[in-house]
Write an enzyme that holds these catalytic residues in place. Structure first.
Site, PDB file in Angstrom:
ATOM      1  N   HIS A  66       0.843  -1.120  -0.084  1.00 33.43           N
ATOM      2  CA  HIS A  66       0.085  -0.010   0.068  1.00 33.43           C
ATOM      3  C   HIS A  66       1.047   1.169   0.021  1.00 33.43           C
ATOM      4  CE1 HIS A  66      -3.586   2.400   0.613  1.00 33.43           C
ATOM      5  NE2 HIS A  66      -3.672   2.224   1.799  1.00 33.43           N
ATOM      6  N   HIS A  97      -2.233  -1.863 -10.476  1.00 34.36           N
ATOM      7  CA  HIS A  97      -3.247  -1.334  -9.499  1.00 34.36           C
ATOM      8  C   HIS A  97      -4.375  -2.302  -9.225  1.00 34.36           C
ATOM      9  CE1 HIS A  97      -5.978   1.465  -7.275  1.00 34.36           C
ATOM     10  NE2 HIS A  97      -4.929   1.765  -6.921  1.00 34.36           N
ATOM     11  N   ASP A 144       2.763   5.657  -7.133  1.00 34.15           N
ATOM     12  CA  ASP A 144       3.884   5.568  -6.434  1.00 34.15           C
ATOM     13  C   ASP A 144       5.241   5.517  -6.952  1.00 34.15           C
ATOM     14  OD1 ASP A 144       2.541   5.269  -3.939  1.00 34.15           O
ATOM     15  OD2 ASP A 144       2.049   3.299  -4.582  1.00 34.15           O
TER      16      ASP A 144
END
Lengths: 372, 372
Positions: free
Chosen positions: B218, B257, B308
């Site tokens: 995460h 994702h 990210d």
């Protein structure tokens, strides 16, 4: 994409080999053992071992485990310093949430220090975290954490009162820890599993469990039940008062359950202990008041008491302050949470559901100067 | 009872009006506003206001909100004392988990101090919690928490370096906070909603969010992406290294994702900032290395970078230590978590799913003496 019922009621979200909650014909078992046998014949530490390691310990294993837990009770100096900074009027659940989070910075999880080792440390240290803070804030007393008590139930009561507990109080506490130790995918356990599913550390998962258990729709229910029961002076007043609350559609805590449909198999066990203790208690009438409330709830709402309801008076008769009820739940459920963290890690997939969007359709952006 | 897929993948577990993640033809909107407009034209505080209060602030509201947040930055004395007890080698996420849990004991939620007030306090104070601890542990320096910076992005960078940040660093940080502010029912938000669903307090829900965000599946992914990128000296070495990792079936963080299928709409936004900053950076080649890794992942695995991946180098070029990447995610996501806590409270039902039992059938109890 499929849509499921609100609050995930009745929705199976994963597998577990740890316990059976409300499974037809089985009731509640931990690793296959019936909760009635466990609560009657074992010490809480046997149950914690069963949950964490997957088997009941034999005599040699149990002796070693009890000894190990005894060596894990001491609080690090910096944890004591932190507890001394937490105000007196703080809810003890917030003390545990903060204290265990702090412990995670002092003794972090590493590849060499993980899982069962941390679970055992938490089982052993949590009574000390709570009661070090309690005695310090109450009368600036920095208590010694070690006691000569072998069992956690006795150790907790000893730290609370400063002396060896009465046998029947220790027995009640032990049974209660067993009954509260594990309960499948309840909200706090599910939260701990979600935290685990991101590959977060052990402490983060436990801290999620504590914060989630805190609410009155979950662990906080035993405190709410005590508040309800203790407001009445007689069974008659309780009957009238509860009827009035039902008329006003007020929520009565300690009754019914999301999963159990006709009874909570743990309730009669703890009710029996509450009844026994009430005979020697100065305010033993609270048991009769509880029974009256149970009757009204059955008659009026067809609802049964859950574990939280009679745990309230059982704890109260042992001399335990009401706002320690949910922290005791933590001391017990640490075993179940730990087992679930281990289980989630053994076959992990990130828990990330979808949502149904009910918000605004796309909006044209409005520059700051033009907004009204 | 119905069984759903592991990790709740693709399963709708509730309604939200806050954001659209991967909804067909919409992409990512917050309260109906496209993430591209918000990240290009607004300050993070406008987005936090939008998420928490449900509308974009006008000029007067924004000025008042910025002023309010500025007054909420100071750390209570006892929180500073606690931060000073957290060891230097602690992961900053554990510092935030513990610091915010501690704040919850010093400034607990009450009927008179709740929801949006606590959300704003947390938005304002979190950079100070992180950086007070950081400077104290690094060089025993008890920094002043107030700066003359109006915006949180600038305030954070100022506290980190001790001086007014470069304009392009502040802009990058602001955009990043907006991109990370909210993302529907991701794991940390879902955990925060479960905690909220027991009627636990605001802090407990936030602490669950922080602990859950911590994991590398995460929030921790941006730190893992940096570790990946920075191990290569040249794009060629990166290409070879990543191919080898793929052959060894190693997980490459920062790609794909759970919900997005073809791209993460936030990725190109932050990639652009990373690219701009790389031109002035001494180790600007890390951007080219990142692009090479992106290419390999597309060619070999048909996977796209998520937010990210390019956030890692963008932060790095701003001079931010790698283990602050996930804490910055917290500073941003506090806005989204807060909005979800408010939404969950507005129409609450306890989130308590069921499990599929795969454990032992009922076992006869074995007394301690007879166990082997």
């Amino acid at each position: 994409m499929s849509e499921v019922s609100k609050g995930l009621s009745g929705i199976v979200v994963g597998d577990t080999a740890i316990s059976t909650v409300g499974k037809a014909g089985v009731g509640l078992t931990y690793r296959g053992y019936d909760i009635h046998d466990l609560s009657e014949y074992t010490q809480f530490e046997e149950v914690a071992y069963l949950l964490i390691y997957g088997k009941l310990p034999n005599k040699i294993e149990l002796a070693a485990y009890l000894k190990k837990l005894q060596t894990l009770r001491e609080l690090p100096h910096n944890l004591k310093s932190v507890l001394e900074k937490i105000p007196q009027n703080t809810h003890p659940m917030d003390v545990l949430r903060t204290g265990i989070s702090m412990l995670g910075t002092l003794e972090p999880e590493t590849t060499g220090y993980t899982s069962a080792a941390i679970a055992n440390r938490l089982l052993a240290i949590t009574p000390g975290i709570l009661l070090y803070w309690y005695h310090f804030q109450k009368q600036q007393n920095r208590i010694e954490i070690q006691t000569d008590e072998i069992y956690l139930a006795n150790h907790f009561l000893h730290l609370l009162t400063g002396h060896t507990p009465k046998k029947e109080f220790a027995k009640t506490m032990n049974v209660s820890l067993i009954l509260y130790a594990e309960h499948e995918f309840n909200a706090s356990t599910f939260a701990a599993r979600i935290t685990t599913s991101t590959l977060a550390d052990f402490y983060s998962a436990i801290v999620s469990g504590i914060g989630t258990l805190r609410g009155p729709l979950h662990g906080g229910a035993n405190e709410a039940a005590m508040a309800l029961i203790s407001q009445f002076k007689t069974p008659l007043a309780a009957a009238q008062g509860v009827k009035k609350m039902l008329e006003n559609k007020e929520k009565i805590m300690g009754f019914g359950h999301r999963v159990y449909r006709s009874c909570d198999p743990r309730s009669d066990v703890i009710k029996n202990y509450s009844q026994q203790l009430s005979k020697e208690a100065i305010d033993g009438d609270l048991f009769l008041i509880s029974e009256q409330i149970e009757k009204i709830m059955r008659d009026e709402k067809n609802l049964f008491p859950n574990l939280d309801f009679y745990s309230a008076t059982a704890y109260h008769f042992c001399g335990i302050p009401t706002d320690f009820f949910t922290p005791i739940f933590v001391m017990a459920r640490l075993a179940g949470w730990s087992a679930h963290i281990l289980e989630q890690r053994s076959d992990n997939r990130l828990i990330r559901p979808d949502a149904n969007y009910i918000g605004l359709t796309p909006q044209a952006f409005i520059p700051l100067e033009q907004r009204i």
